[in-house]
Structures are given as structure tokens and as C-alpha cells.
Design a protein around this motif. Structure first.
Motif, mmCIF file in Angstrom:
data_model
loop_
_atom_site.group_PDB
_atom_site.id
_atom_site.type_symbol
_atom_site.label_atom_id
_atom_site.label_comp_id
_atom_site.label_asym_id
_atom_site.label_seq_id
_atom_site.Cartn_x
_atom_site.Cartn_y
_atom_site.Cartn_z
ATOM 1 N N SER A 209 0.822 -1.211 0.000
ATOM 2 C CA SER A 209 0.000 0.000 0.000
ATOM 3 C C SER A 209 0.858 1.264 0.000
ATOM 4 N N GLU A 210 2.074 1.173 0.524
ATOM 5 C CA GLU A 210 2.974 2.326 0.563
ATOM 6 C C GLU A 210 3.869 2.422 -0.672
ATOM 7 N N GLN A 211 4.372 1.267 -1.147
ATOM 8 C CA GLN A 211 5.420 1.295 -2.165
ATOM 9 C C GLN A 211 5.090 0.526 -3.434
ATOM 10 N N GLY A 212 3.942 -0.150 -3.472
ATOM 11 C CA GLY A 212 3.631 -0.975 -4.625
ATOM 12 C C GLY A 212 4.269 -2.345 -4.522
ATOM 13 N N THR A 213 4.231 -3.109 -5.594
ATOM 14 C CA THR A 213 4.692 -4.498 -5.574
ATOM 15 C C THR A 213 6.130 -4.669 -6.060
ATOM 16 N N GLY A 214 6.849 -3.578 -6.272
ATOM 17 C CA GLY A 214 8.195 -3.672 -6.801
ATOM 18 C C GLY A 214 9.117 -4.540 -5.976
ATOM 19 N N PHE A 215 9.015 -4.466 -4.644
ATOM 20 C CA PHE A 215 9.913 -5.256 -3.801
ATOM 21 C C PHE A 215 9.638 -6.746 -3.954
ATOM 22 N N LEU A 216 8.388 -7.114 -4.198
ATOM 23 C CA LEU A 216 8.063 -8.522 -4.426
ATOM 24 C C LEU A 216 8.621 -9.008 -5.765
ATOM 25 N N GLU A 217 8.567 -8.157 -6.758
ATOM 26 C CA GLU A 217 9.100 -8.531 -8.068
ATOM 27 C C GLU A 217 10.613 -8.729 -8.005
ATOM 28 N N LEU A 218 11.287 -7.856 -7.253
ATOM 29 C CA LEU A 218 12.735 -8.014 -7.073
ATOM 30 C C LEU A 218 13.049 -9.303 -6.320
ATOM 31 N N ALA A 219 12.260 -9.577 -5.282
ATOM 32 C CA ALA A 219 12.471 -10.795 -4.500
ATOM 33 C C ALA A 219 12.264 -12.030 -5.360
ATOM 34 N N ALA A 220 11.226 -12.019 -6.175
ATOM 35 C CA ALA A 220 10.955 -13.166 -7.045
ATOM 36 C C ALA A 220 12.097 -13.406 -8.019
ATOM 37 N N THR A 221 12.686 -12.332 -8.514
ATOM 38 C CA THR A 221 13.817 -12.463 -9.432
ATOM 39 C C THR A 221 15.013 -13.109 -8.742
ATOM 40 N N GLU A 222 15.291 -12.681 -7.499
ATOM 41 C CA GLU A 222 16.398 -13.255 -6.744
ATOM 42 C C GLU A 222 16.132 -14.725 -6.422
ATOM 43 N N ILE A 223 14.913 -15.042 -6.007
ATOM 44 C CA ILE A 223 14.580 -16.429 -5.658
ATOM 45 C C ILE A 223 14.672 -17.328 -6.890
ATOM 46 N N ALA A 224 14.245 -16.807 -8.034
ATOM 47 C CA ALA A 224 14.224 -17.608 -9.263
ATOM 48 C C ALA A 224 15.605 -18.115 -9.646
ATOM 49 N N GLU A 225 16.672 -17.398 -9.261
ATOM 50 C CA GLU A 225 18.023 -17.831 -9.599
ATOM 51 C C GLU A 225 18.356 -19.180 -8.967
ATOM 52 N N GLN A 226 17.773 -19.438 -7.789
ATOM 53 C CA GLN A 226 17.991 -20.710 -7.118
ATOM 54 C C GLN A 226 16.841 -21.694 -7.357
ATOM 55 N N TRP A 227 15.679 -21.167 -7.673
ATOM 56 C CA TRP A 227 14.498 -22.018 -7.863
ATOM 57 C C TRP A 227 14.612 -22.817 -9.160
ATOM 58 N N GLY A 228 15.143 -22.176 -10.183
ATOM 59 C CA GLY A 228 15.132 -22.788 -11.503
ATOM 60 C C GLY A 228 13.882 -22.367 -12.243
ATOM 61 N N ASP A 229 13.322 -23.245 -13.035
ATOM 62 C CA ASP A 229 12.093 -22.952 -13.773
ATOM 63 C C ASP A 229 11.006 -22.537 -12.782
ATOM 64 N N PRO A 230 10.492 -21.293 -12.867
ATOM 65 C CA PRO A 230 9.482 -20.841 -11.900
ATOM 66 C C PRO A 230 8.235 -21.725 -11.864
#
Length: 265
Positions: A209-230
Motif C-alpha cells: 500500500s505504501e510502495q507498490g509491488t516492486g519489492f516482491l518482483e525483485l524478491a521473485a527475481t532473486e529467488i528464481a536464480e535458485q528455484w530454476g524454472d518458476p
């Protein structure tokens, strides 16, 4: 104390993204009830616990203080929903074999709620409350979750969440305690499912509500490096902290459980 509502605004997401509880949890709770005629699922939200309890009790009466949550609740033939606050219901005295609260006890006015529980429970009836707050995926992914999500949203948790994070161990509990085994929610999720679940957290919603979903998108990108195929599935485990207790009267086996003393706060 007014009703603290942090979930109505995303009740549809809450229903689709929150995991269900293991049936072993409900079976164990029901095994300690003096009967299986009626159970009250308090603060039912979207009815996840109500649906599970319905497999082990003849009748589930589920309440919530949020009309929007109830509008998204799963429909089960032996579950009846009603809009009522936890601390003041229209249920008769000595009416339930069990009262259950899933993932919500930390939001209540306990000085008013616990007397209500004692009023509506039959002699020997049980009270069960459980919560989960930790998420484990993999040794290479968990530190990324901690750095990019858990630490980032930490300032946005409400004060009440300290009790959910410590497994309710510091909350008043005016019941004769029953030792509980360990339970956990285990699901096979892809990365979008995990991120949708994280988005349902009240602290996440406040930050969005304060900053939008940008921090979640960044987190998902970082996690995906170890997750592999999302789209690939990984086992996600969430330990459950459960507290169960009994009020005075005859419990299973006919043993007199005694009478609890309400805490002075």
C-alpha cells in the motif's frame, strides 16, 4: 478494542493463495473432544479450517467479523457461516464440544474472548488455537526469502503478530493444557504460488500500500536464480504451533479436569 481487519481488502487472494491444513490436525483435535456434534470455528476467514473440521464433526458453526471474508468462504454442506465478533456471539451456553481458532487468536480481545469460550463450551469441552508463521523451502532459497522479504517487511507487522511469530506461547491460556504433537503444512508449489501466498501476509499488504509491488518482483527475481524454472514444483513446509486445552468437567475417560482461573491483565 475494535475489530482489527487486515484481510478483507484481499479476501479473494486470501482464499486462492492460502494453503489448507493437514487432515491429521483436525483428526487429532476431534479425538480429544467430549463429542463430535458441534464445533465453533471462530474467525473462520475463508473457511479453510471450517472445511477441515467438517470432516470430523457433525456440524460446524463458523463465524467471522468480516463480511467480505465470509463472502469468499468455501461452501460445505454441514458448515453454517454467520457474521459475529469473536468476543460476543449469540450461541447458547454449553453448546459446543470444541472451539477452534486458526491463525487468528492474536487479533482478539482475550479478556472478553476467553469468558465467551467458557460460556459456550460444554463440560469437558476443548479449545484449540493454532498458527503458522515460518516458511521453509530449501537451504539455498530460505536465506534469500529472509533477506529479500522477511527482513524487508519486518517493520510492517502489527504488534499483535509477535504472538503469532512465537507460537502463542506468551498469550494467556485459561485451560487445562493438553500436550500436542508436531504438525506442519506441506505443499508442492511453484514460485508464483509461493509469491501469491507471501502477498496475502498483512505486513506485505501494508508495504504494498505504501510502495507498490516492486519489492516482491525483485524478491521473485532473486529467488528464481535458485528455484530454476518458476513453474517447477518445490516442497514448501510451514510448521504449525498448536495449543489445546480443556475446560472443567468430565473429559475423555471421565476424568474431572478442574476449573481454570482467568488471568488478571
Amino acid at each position: 478494542m475494535s475489530f482489527l481487519d487486515y484481510f478483507s481488502g484481499h479476501s479473494d487472494l486470501y482464499r486462492s493463495a492460502r494453503p489448507t491444513y493437514p487432515d491429521e490436525l483436525f483428526a487429532w483435535i476431534a479425538s480429544h473432544a467430549p463429542g463430535r456434534e458441534r464445533v465453533w470455528d471462530c474467525a473462520t476467514g475463508n473457511g479453510q479450517a471450517a472445511a477441515g473440521l467438517a470432516r470430523h464433526f457433525e456440524m460446524v458453526l463458523a463465524t467471522d467479523a468480516s463480511a467480505r471474508q465470509l463472502a469468499n468462504a468455501v461452501q460445505v454442506s454441514n458448515v453454517t457461516y454467520s457474521l459475529q465478533p469473536a468476543e460476543n456471539t449469540h450461541f447458547p451456553d454449553n453448546y459446543f464440544d470444541a472451539v477452534c481458532v486458526a491463525q487468528a487468536l492474536h487479533w482478539f480481545d482475550h479478556d472478553r474472548f476467553y469468558p465467551e469460550v467458557h460460556r459456550v463450551l460444554r463440560p469437558g469441552g476443548i479449545f484449540a488455537a493454532w498458527v503458522y508463521s515460518e516458511v521453509f523451502v530449501h537451504s539455498m532459497i530460505d536465506p534469500i526469502l529472509q533477506e529479500w522479504i522477511i527482513t524487508v517487511i519486518a517493520p510492517y507487522w502489527s504488534p499483535q503478530n509477535v504472538h503469532s511469530h512465537n507460537g502463542y506461547r506468551d498469550l494467556p491460556f485459561p485451560f487445562e493444557p493438553v500436550e500436542a504433537p508436531r504438525f506442519a503444512i506441506c505443499v508442492d508449489w511453484n514460485l508464483p504460488q509461493l509469491m501469491a501466498f507471501i502477498e496475502t501476509w498483512s505486513a506485505t499488504q501494508k508495504l504494498i500500500s505504501e510502495q507498490g509491488t516492486g519489492f516482491l518482483e525483485l524478491a521473485a527475481t532473486e529467488i528464481a536464480e535458485q528455484w530454476g524454472d518458476p513453474a517447477s514444483l518445490r516442497r514448501v513446509e510451514m510448521p504449525i504451533a498448536l495449543r489445546l486445552g480443556r475446560i472443567g468437567g468430565q473429559g475423555p475417560g471421565g476424568r474431572d479436569q478442574g476449573n481454570p482461573i482467568f488471568p488478571v491483565r
